[in-house]
Design a protein around this motif. Sequence first.
Motif, PDB file in Angstrom:
ATOM      1  N   UNK A   1      42.133 -31.865  26.552  1.00 54.69           N
ATOM      2  CA  UNK A   1      42.230 -33.307  26.787  1.00 54.69           C
ATOM      3  C   UNK A   1      41.035 -33.805  27.591  1.00 54.69           C
ATOM      4  N   UNK A   2      40.599 -35.024  27.290  1.00 57.29           N
ATOM      5  CA  UNK A   2      39.462 -35.585  28.014  1.00 57.29           C
ATOM      6  C   UNK A   2      39.828 -35.964  29.445  1.00 57.29           C
ATOM      7  N   UNK A   3      41.064 -36.422  29.633  1.00 57.24           N
ATOM      8  CA  UNK A   3      41.500 -36.821  30.976  1.00 57.24           C
ATOM      9  C   UNK A   3      41.952 -35.581  31.734  1.00 57.24           C
ATOM     10  N   UNK A   4      41.506 -35.468  32.984  1.00 55.58           N
ATOM     11  CA  UNK A   4      41.856 -34.327  33.827  1.00 55.58           C
ATOM     12  C   UNK A   4      42.924 -34.772  34.821  1.00 55.58           C
ATOM     13  N   UNK A   5      43.928 -33.926  35.018  1.00 59.23           N
ATOM     14  CA  UNK A   5      45.059 -34.244  35.894  1.00 59.23           C
ATOM     15  C   UNK A   5      44.617 -34.384  37.345  1.00 59.23           C
ATOM     16  N   UNK A   6      45.467 -35.040  38.118  1.00 60.88           N
ATOM     17  CA  UNK A   6      45.298 -35.170  39.565  1.00 60.88           C
ATOM     18  C   UNK A   6      43.983 -35.853  39.946  1.00 60.88           C
ATOM     19  N   UNK A   7      43.520 -36.755  39.079  1.00 61.16           N
ATOM     20  CA  UNK A   7      42.296 -37.521  39.333  1.00 61.16           C
ATOM     21  C   UNK A   7      41.074 -36.635  39.549  1.00 61.16           C
ATOM     22  N   UNK A   8      41.102 -35.455  38.933  1.00 58.64           N
ATOM     23  CA  UNK A   8      39.972 -34.534  39.064  1.00 58.64           C
ATOM     24  C   UNK A   8      39.018 -34.712  37.880  1.00 58.64           C
ATOM     25  N   UNK A   9      37.946 -33.939  37.897  1.00 61.29           N
ATOM     26  CA  UNK A   9      36.980 -33.942  36.811  1.00 61.29           C
ATOM     27  C   UNK A   9      36.880 -32.544  36.218  1.00 61.29           C
ATOM     28  N   UNK A  10      36.481 -32.475  34.965  1.00 60.79           N
ATOM     29  CA  UNK A  10      36.282 -31.179  34.329  1.00 60.79           C
ATOM     30  C   UNK A  10      35.154 -30.438  35.043  1.00 60.79           C
ATOM     31  N   UNK A  11      35.344 -29.159  35.371  1.00 57.67           N
ATOM     32  CA  UNK A  11      34.284 -28.417  36.060  1.00 57.67           C
ATOM     33  C   UNK A  11      33.121 -28.112  35.129  1.00 57.67           C
ATOM     34  N   UNK A  12      31.981 -27.869  35.724  1.00 58.53           N
ATOM     35  CA  UNK A  12      30.810 -27.460  34.958  1.00 58.53           C
ATOM     36  C   UNK A  12      31.124 -26.167  34.220  1.00 58.53           C
ATOM     37  N   UNK A  13      30.758 -26.106  32.969  1.00 56.45           N
ATOM     38  CA  UNK A  13      31.001 -24.892  32.193  1.00 56.45           C
ATOM     39  C   UNK A  13      32.312 -24.895  31.434  1.00 56.45           C
ATOM     40  N   UNK A  14      33.060 -25.990  31.504  1.00 50.95           N
ATOM     41  CA  UNK A  14      34.373 -26.021  30.853  1.00 50.95           C
ATOM     42  C   UNK A  14      34.289 -25.820  29.347  1.00 50.95           C
ATOM     43  N   UNK A  15      33.217 -26.264  28.738  1.00 54.07           N
ATOM     44  CA  UNK A  15      33.081 -26.138  27.290  1.00 54.07           C
ATOM     45  C   UNK A  15      32.141 -25.016  26.876  1.00 54.07           C
ATOM     46  N   UNK A  16      31.643 -24.242  27.835  1.00 49.16           N
ATOM     47  CA  UNK A  16      30.709 -23.168  27.517  1.00 49.16           C
ATOM     48  C   UNK A  16      31.443 -21.900  27.093  1.00 49.16           C
ATOM     49  N   UNK A  17      30.807 -21.027  26.298  1.00 50.24           N
ATOM     50  CA  UNK A  17      31.437 -19.762  25.883  1.00 50.24           C
ATOM     51  C   UNK A  17      31.852 -18.926  27.092  1.00 50.24           C
ATOM     52  N   UNK A  18      32.953 -18.209  26.914  1.00 47.15           N
ATOM     53  CA  UNK A  18      33.493 -17.372  27.982  1.00 47.15           C
ATOM     54  C   UNK A  18      33.261 -15.892  27.649  1.00 47.15           C
ATOM     55  N   UNK A  19      33.021 -15.058  28.665  1.00 45.44           N
ATOM     56  CA  UNK A  19      32.647 -13.664  28.402  1.00 45.44           C
ATOM     57  C   UNK A  19      33.821 -12.779  27.994  1.00 45.44           C
ATOM     58  N   UNK A  20      33.481 -11.696  27.312  1.00 38.99           N
ATOM     59  CA  UNK A  20      34.407 -10.617  26.968  1.00 38.99           C
ATOM     60  C   UNK A  20      33.810  -9.319  27.496  1.00 38.99           C
ATOM     61  N   UNK A  21      34.692  -8.362  27.836  1.00 40.75           N
ATOM     62  CA  UNK A  21      34.233  -7.154  28.509  1.00 40.75           C
ATOM     63  C   UNK A  21      34.910  -5.904  27.951  1.00 40.75           C
ATOM     64  N   UNK A  22      34.240  -4.768  28.167  1.00 43.52           N
ATOM     65  CA  UNK A  22      34.924  -3.491  28.107  1.00 43.52           C
ATOM     66  C   UNK A  22      35.813  -3.360  29.341  1.00 43.52           C
ATOM     67  N   UNK A  23      36.845  -2.530  29.255  1.00 51.52           N
ATOM     68  CA  UNK A  23      37.720  -2.307  30.408  1.00 51.52           C
ATOM     69  C   UNK A  23      36.904  -1.821  31.595  1.00 51.52           C
ATOM     70  N   UNK A  24      37.216  -2.306  32.796  1.00 48.97           N
ATOM     71  CA  UNK A  24      36.384  -1.965  33.958  1.00 48.97           C
ATOM     72  C   UNK A  24      36.734  -0.620  34.563  1.00 48.97           C
TER      73      UNK A  24
END
Length: 289
Positions: free
Chosen positions: A92-115
């Motif tokens: 959703x474009x509107x963020x709850x609690x009068x907040x804003x979307x953080x930087x990186x919200x639409x950027x790809x997220x990492x995947x990992x081998x088990x640590x």
Amino acid sequence: MSKRTRNRELARLAKRRQQEKRRRERKRQTTIAVALVVAVIGGAVAFVAFTGDEPVPQATGPTGPTGSPTASPSPEGEPGTQIGTVDPAPGPRVVACDAEAPKGATEPKPQFNAPANVLKNGRSYTATFETSCGDIVVELLVDRAPQTVNSFVFLAEQGFFDATRILRLDTSIDVIQGGDPTSTGTGGPGYTIPDELQGDEAYGPGTLAMANSGAPNSGGSQFFLIAGENGHNLDASPSYTIFGEVIEGLDVAETILGLEIQDPEGGFEGQQPAEAVYIETVTISSTRT
């Protein structure tokens, strides 16, 4: 067949699929309602939460349903190596609690081998969830679930949870669910972790536990936080590893749980918040014991 005739046929097929989807959803809602009635009459709860018709699967590889790898797996499978990325679904474009979307919200997220092991002996750990609606501080239960805590700490320190969305609010079990980099309910970290069940699981307010696909040892990064007494409806199905307890900010969790969802009749997908709720970051702290 003419183009107009084909379009009409496609429209009929689409309508038929939609009707079938609605019938399945009505059947599911009826099943849940019957289960709750039986629970009230018999004095025991029989409730399908994460393992019924609407499971919460975890990704078991580097790709999710909306993502594609952007890095090749490590040839040696080295622990903790980044093996790709997945793309978050639009929120959703509107963020709850009068907040804003953080930087990186639409950027790809990492995947990992088990640590490998990242925890240090003789130390206790807490996690601070900075959300759109305030902070929630959780004591991580290393003695109870060391492998789960290790995975969670590793992911948090890699920024895995940063700028991800809460994907589910369910007041029937008072659950707030997050930890999916795709925000679809099907994403994970790129690996799975084993269950760490103790036999005394009770999902009361403040409990932090791992979601799973319904199969043993299928947890990954998706977690749920219990914000109210209805969490005890899960006690009859104690298959979710408990790895944390809220020590501060339970009122923030209650606020998030009270937000409007997208579609009360829409099954799992409809339980996403109508206004976006972000986990802006998860910060790990440790102290000597």
